[in-house]
Scaffold this active site. Sequence first.
Site, PDB file in Angstrom:
ATOM      1  N   ASP A 190       3.804  -7.270   2.459  1.00 51.70           N
ATOM      2  CA  ASP A 190       3.099  -5.990   2.442  1.00 51.70           C
ATOM      3  C   ASP A 190       4.120  -4.861   2.386  1.00 51.70           C
ATOM      4  O   ASP A 190       4.845  -4.627   3.356  1.00 51.70           O
ATOM      5  CB  ASP A 190       2.231  -5.865   3.692  1.00 51.70           C
ATOM      6  CG  ASP A 190       1.375  -4.610   3.687  1.00 51.70           C
ATOM      7  OD1 ASP A 190       1.477  -3.816   2.725  1.00 51.70           O
ATOM      8  OD2 ASP A 190       0.610  -4.414   4.649  1.00 51.70           O
ATOM      9  N   GLU A 216       1.116  -7.004  -1.266  1.00 57.51           N
ATOM     10  CA  GLU A 216       0.046  -6.088  -0.879  1.00 57.51           C
ATOM     11  C   GLU A 216       0.511  -4.635  -0.987  1.00 57.51           C
ATOM     12  O   GLU A 216       1.594  -4.285  -0.497  1.00 57.51           O
ATOM     13  CB  GLU A 216      -0.380  -6.409   0.557  1.00 57.51           C
ATOM     14  CG  GLU A 216      -1.540  -5.601   1.071  1.00 57.51           C
ATOM     15  CD  GLU A 216      -1.966  -6.050   2.463  1.00 57.51           C
ATOM     16  OE1 GLU A 216      -2.722  -5.299   3.105  1.00 57.51           O
ATOM     17  OE2 GLU A 216      -1.542  -7.144   2.912  1.00 57.51           O
ATOM     18  N   LYS A 265     -11.197  -3.847   4.870  1.00 53.63           N
ATOM     19  CA  LYS A 265     -11.111  -3.632   6.312  1.00 53.63           C
ATOM     20  C   LYS A 265     -12.371  -2.894   6.762  1.00 53.63           C
ATOM     21  O   LYS A 265     -12.673  -1.817   6.252  1.00 53.63           O
ATOM     22  CB  LYS A 265      -9.869  -2.831   6.677  1.00 53.63           C
ATOM     23  CG  LYS A 265      -8.563  -3.565   6.384  1.00 53.63           C
ATOM     24  CD  LYS A 265      -7.356  -2.720   6.765  1.00 53.63           C
ATOM     25  CE  LYS A 265      -6.060  -3.484   6.497  1.00 53.63           C
ATOM     26  NZ  LYS A 265      -4.857  -2.655   6.786  1.00 53.63           N
TER      27      LYS A 265
END
Length: 359
Positions: A190, A216, A265
């Site tokens: 990420d 990511e 999320k």
Amino acid sequence: MKIIDFEYLPITMKLKEPYIIAYESIDKTSNMFCRLITNENIIGFGVAAPDLEVTGESIDTVSNVCKTVIDPYLRGKDPLRIAKIIYELRPHLQKHPSALAMIDMALYDILGKKSNLPVYKLLGGFRTKIATSITVGILPLEETINRCKAFVLDGFRVIKIKGGLNVEGDIEKILKIREAVGKNIALRFDANQGYNVEQSRRFVEETYKARLELIEQPTPRLELDLLGKVTNSVSIPVMADESLMNLRDAFRLARKELVDTINIKLMKVGGIYEALHINSVAKAANLEAMIGCMDEAALGIAAGLHFALARPNVEYADLDGHLDLIDDPTAGAVIIKNGYLCTTEKPGLGFDTEVIKFR
């Protein structure tokens, strides 16, 4: 059934170990917990994990909308009419997605308890467990390697490495981690918006032999064209995280084929109800999805987990935000074993306690 009371309480929890990501250092988190009380004595629990950088909220702004918007609206409403409640609340909570997610969770919790079923079965019940990644923040090389080795010994089989501050150091770190943990551990990276297109390409090319599962959010959240350029020029899947905040973002990313997968999320998108729509867009575009999290209590993780278990194209989970919290009042809302998460199989979100003293 009617909602007769709405109670909320902010709680600050320290982290066992502070961590660093590309844009900040974090040593504690504040979550807002709530409960919806009905005239049938069924209680729904929810939690918000506001984040100024990601959701644009603070614990104070969530507290304010609880008092001025949510409380007066909810009283007397039928909690089983989830679509209507979310539809009517959303225009007033556009800038407060985690607050909306908190109410969304509590409503689904009530629905599950009323039905005497865990939420994931109400949503589809595709699987009963899912592997979660465990995250390593930005640390010195030796400490990062030691942390990864410890996680493997603890049974985790998926590790997510944070980076984005220094591409050369990130490349070295990933290659060394692969040497240290062996070939059977899945590695994700990420960059937290820390790279440009050239750095992203270089990172992927020079870590090729480490067999990363995905990268990511390599580029800045608002520059979707840069994200698309990375996706079209690297050999591993590219995931959008910060670039995905709502249903419209999902449509833009999917329509222009700017990514290979998306990170949903609940705190960013406003809860399970909206996540279902976003996931449908991903499915229509043949995109895989991951369910991620903030620094949130186990109750929030439970909501994300129930959603992840329900849908077949949710291939990944990054639901570790509760593992480093001290004195989480909802600890036990999910079960983790050998890197796999599963629910308690209790009705609703699987949590019911008097540990949180709302009054």
